[in-house]
Design a protein around this motif. Sequence first.
Motif, short mmCIF file in Angstrom:
data_model
loop_
_atom_site.label_atom_id
_atom_site.label_comp_id
_atom_site.label_asym_id
_atom_site.label_seq_id
_atom_site.Cartn_x
_atom_site.Cartn_y
_atom_site.Cartn_z
N GLU A 262 -54.06 -26.64 34.54
CA GLU A 262 -52.87 -25.85 34.22
C GLU A 262 -52.85 -24.85 33.24
O GLU A 262 -52.56 -23.60 33.49
CB GLU A 262 -51.97 -26.79 33.44
N LYS A 263 -53.84 -24.86 32.42
CA LYS A 263 -53.99 -23.69 31.43
C LYS A 263 -55.36 -22.77 31.59
O LYS A 263 -55.25 -21.75 30.91
CB LYS A 263 -54.17 -24.35 29.90
N ILE A 264 -56.30 -23.15 32.36
CA ILE A 264 -57.51 -22.36 32.20
C ILE A 264 -57.29 -20.94 32.83
O ILE A 264 -57.73 -19.87 32.44
CB ILE A 264 -58.56 -22.90 33.38
N PRO A 265 -56.19 -20.78 33.86
CA PRO A 265 -55.85 -19.25 34.04
C PRO A 265 -55.34 -18.37 32.98
O PRO A 265 -55.87 -17.22 33.09
CB PRO A 265 -55.04 -19.52 35.36
N ILE A 266 -54.58 -18.88 32.09
CA ILE A 266 -54.10 -18.14 30.85
C ILE A 266 -55.47 -17.80 30.17
O ILE A 266 -55.45 -16.36 29.72
CB ILE A 266 -53.14 -19.08 30.21
N GLU B 245 -58.53 -37.97 32.89
CA GLU B 245 -57.50 -37.29 34.00
C GLU B 245 -56.59 -36.47 33.16
O GLU B 245 -56.16 -35.43 33.70
CB GLU B 245 -56.58 -38.54 34.67
N THR B 246 -55.93 -36.99 31.91
CA THR B 246 -54.99 -36.12 31.27
C THR B 246 -55.67 -34.63 30.83
O THR B 246 -55.08 -33.57 30.85
CB THR B 246 -54.73 -36.94 29.77
N LEU B 247 -57.00 -34.65 30.34
CA LEU B 247 -57.81 -33.64 30.07
C LEU B 247 -57.92 -32.63 31.21
O LEU B 247 -57.93 -31.49 31.36
CB LEU B 247 -59.10 -33.77 29.58
N ARG B 248 -58.29 -33.24 32.38
CA ARG B 248 -58.41 -32.39 33.74
C ARG B 248 -57.08 -31.77 34.11
O ARG B 248 -57.14 -30.50 34.46
CB ARG B 248 -58.85 -33.20 34.81
N SER B 249 -55.88 -32.51 33.72
CA SER B 249 -54.85 -32.01 34.29
C SER B 249 -54.48 -30.62 33.33
O SER B 249 -54.00 -29.57 33.81
CB SER B 249 -53.38 -32.93 34.08
N ARG C 176 -62.46 -23.58 42.17
CA ARG C 176 -61.39 -24.17 42.62
C ARG C 176 -61.21 -25.39 41.48
O ARG C 176 -61.80 -26.53 41.86
CB ARG C 176 -61.65 -24.79 44.02
N TRP C 177 -60.46 -25.23 40.59
CA TRP C 177 -60.26 -26.37 39.57
C TRP C 177 -59.64 -27.60 40.08
O TRP C 177 -59.95 -28.76 39.62
CB TRP C 177 -59.63 -25.66 38.14
N ARG C 178 -58.84 -27.38 41.16
CA ARG C 178 -58.17 -28.68 41.42
C ARG C 178 -58.73 -29.24 42.69
O ARG C 178 -58.54 -30.55 42.91
CB ARG C 178 -56.88 -28.06 42.14
N ASP C 179 -59.95 -28.69 43.02
CA ASP C 179 -60.77 -29.64 44.24
C ASP C 179 -61.70 -30.31 43.42
O ASP C 179 -62.72 -29.82 42.91
CB ASP C 179 -61.39 -28.41 44.79
N GLU C 180 -61.56 -31.74 43.76
CA GLU C 180 -62.50 -32.52 42.92
C GLU C 180 -64.05 -32.41 43.40
O GLU C 180 -65.04 -33.00 43.28
CB GLU C 180 -62.16 -33.95 42.87
N ALA D 159 -57.63 -24.50 48.60
CA ALA D 159 -57.68 -25.76 47.71
C ALA D 159 -57.16 -25.50 46.27
O ALA D 159 -56.48 -26.35 45.88
CB ALA D 159 -59.05 -26.13 47.72
N ASN D 160 -57.00 -24.15 46.02
CA ASN D 160 -56.76 -23.78 44.64
C ASN D 160 -55.32 -23.36 44.38
O ASN D 160 -54.80 -23.01 43.37
CB ASN D 160 -57.63 -22.80 43.84
#
Length: 519
Positions: A132-136, A124-128, A154-158, A276-277
Motif C-alpha cells: 500500500e505504502k511503498i510507492p509513496i 500478511e499484515t506487513l506485506r499489505s 511487482r510488490w503484489r506478485d508473490e 501484475a502490479n
Amino acid sequence: MFLELAGEERYLAELRLIAVGHKSLPAKTQKEMRHAQIFLGYRRGKSTHGYSHEADVFELRNAEEVLVADDMESRRTFGDCIDIAPQEELLEKFYSEMGVKSLSSCIEYTVDPDGELLNAPEAETLRSSIIEKIPIFLHEFDEQRFKIGMRLLRWRDEKQFFVRACRKLDVTKRLKSSHVTGTRGREEHPTELSAETQQLEDGVNVLWIKEQPKADSYDIAAALCRLLFLTYKKNDVLSLMTILDTDIKVLERRGYDVDRILLEYHKKAEQEGDVANKMPPPQSQSPAAPPGEEPPSSKPVILSKFTKLFHRLHKDPKLGEIKPSEIENSIEKVKDVMKEEGGKDDKHISNREQVGGGKKQKNVGYCDEKKVSETDLEECEGQHVGQVKVWKRKGTALGVNSREREAFGKIISDLAKVFEVNQTRCHIFFHGEDPNLMGFNRNDQIFFGLEHHIEKHKDAPVGKAYIDWYYIMAHEMAHVQTPYHDEHHELLFQALATKHLTELHNLPAVREMFKCASP
C-alpha cells in the motif's frame, strides 16, 4: 605533515571549506584529489568497556581507503577494521561526491531462517502495508539510486515479493573491502537483526521477520532499503520507517499528495507492462456474501479513490490545452492567480509529468518538482529577502553567504515586479543535490534554484542573470495553466515572455549590459 602540525580540528575546518567550494575547482584538480591522501579517516578502537571516543585514531587516506558510515550497526561491528569518514553531513556528501563508497555497499549478508510459521497474520499484515505504502516512498528517488529491476518491483506478485515469519532468524554479515585490516574484519559476524531480505535463485525476494520479539520497524525499513538501493542513507531508512508506521490519512495531512503519487506509480507500471502490479478496479459497493461464505475482502477499498482518480484523468487528454485564439485569456488567468498572496494551502496543478498532454518533452530535468520532495525543505527564518522566502534541505546548513543570497533575492524580487507577480509566490531554495535544477512550480508558487544561480551566474554580468531568470520565471508561470511540458505550455510560455520584454529592458542592470542610455 599539515595534519600533524595543525591538528585534527583545524584540518577538519579546512576540509569543510573545500567541501563547500569543491565543485568550482577544475575537473583535473578534482580527479587528482580522488587519488591523493587528503581524506581524514577515523578508526575506532576498543576499550575494556567497548568502543570509546578517546580510543579513536585518524589518518589521511585516499578515496578508495575510506568509507562513509551510513550504517551505524555495521560501524559498531567493523569500526576498528576500516577507516570511516567524519560523521558530518557536509563532509559525508563531499566524500561521496569524490568517489568514497558507503559502508552499507561493502557489507554482505547471509540469512538463515529457522522454523517458518505458515500463514502468519503478522507477515500478511506487513506485506499489505508495504504494498500500500511503498510507492509513496519510492516516488522521491531518481532511477540511478536503485538496483537493476528494483524501481518497479511487482510488490503484489508473490512470484517476486512476499513476507514470511519465522521463530528464529540468524543473520550474519561480512565486510568486503580490500582495505580491511586484521582477521576480525574478514570474519562473518552475527547480528541481532529482527528482519532481513533474501533473494532466492528464481528471483523471488523474501522479507523474513522474527516472531518473538516482534520485528523492529527500523530493521524492516533498513532491510527493504538494502533490497532496493545500491547505497542508502540513514534518512532513507528513517523516512521509509515513518511511512510504513503511519496511516495513509495521516500521511496526507502531513503533506504527501497520496492520490497523485499512486497515480504516477500506476501509470509507470502500466507503461512497463507491469500488469501484475496494477491496482484493483474501483468497487462502488461490496456485494453481500452468500450464507455460509466469507464476506469479500475489503483490502482494495483504500485504493478505490486512487483508481477513480486515475480513470478520470486518463480520460481527460485536454487538461492544459490552450488554443492560439485563447492565449490572451490564458495570460490573464495566470496573472489573476499570481497577483494574489501566496500561501501553503494553495492547491492547483504543478509541472509534474501527469497523464495526458500533447506532444510532451520527456525528462525535463531542469524543471522537475519531483527532484525536491515537499517534506524535504525547511524554511530559513530570518534569511528571507523581502517577501521572497528562502528554503534549504532539512538537516543541512544553507552553506551560502548572505551576499549571494541577497543578490539572487533582489533579482527574483525585481522580476516579480516586471511580471506583476505577488512576491509571496516566489521562493528561493538551496537543495545541494542538482545544480541543473533551475526551478519548479508547486501549487502555483514558484521555487527558484539558488545553487543553479551560483553555478551558472557567479561570474556572469548581472544583466545576463536577469535575462536568464526572466525566461525561467515565465516558464514556471506558464505551468499555472499548463501542467505538461508540451506544445501548449510552449505557446503560453512564449506569450508571457514576449508580453513583458519592455519592462525587462527597462531594468538598470539589463540596460547596462546592452550599453543603453538611461531611460
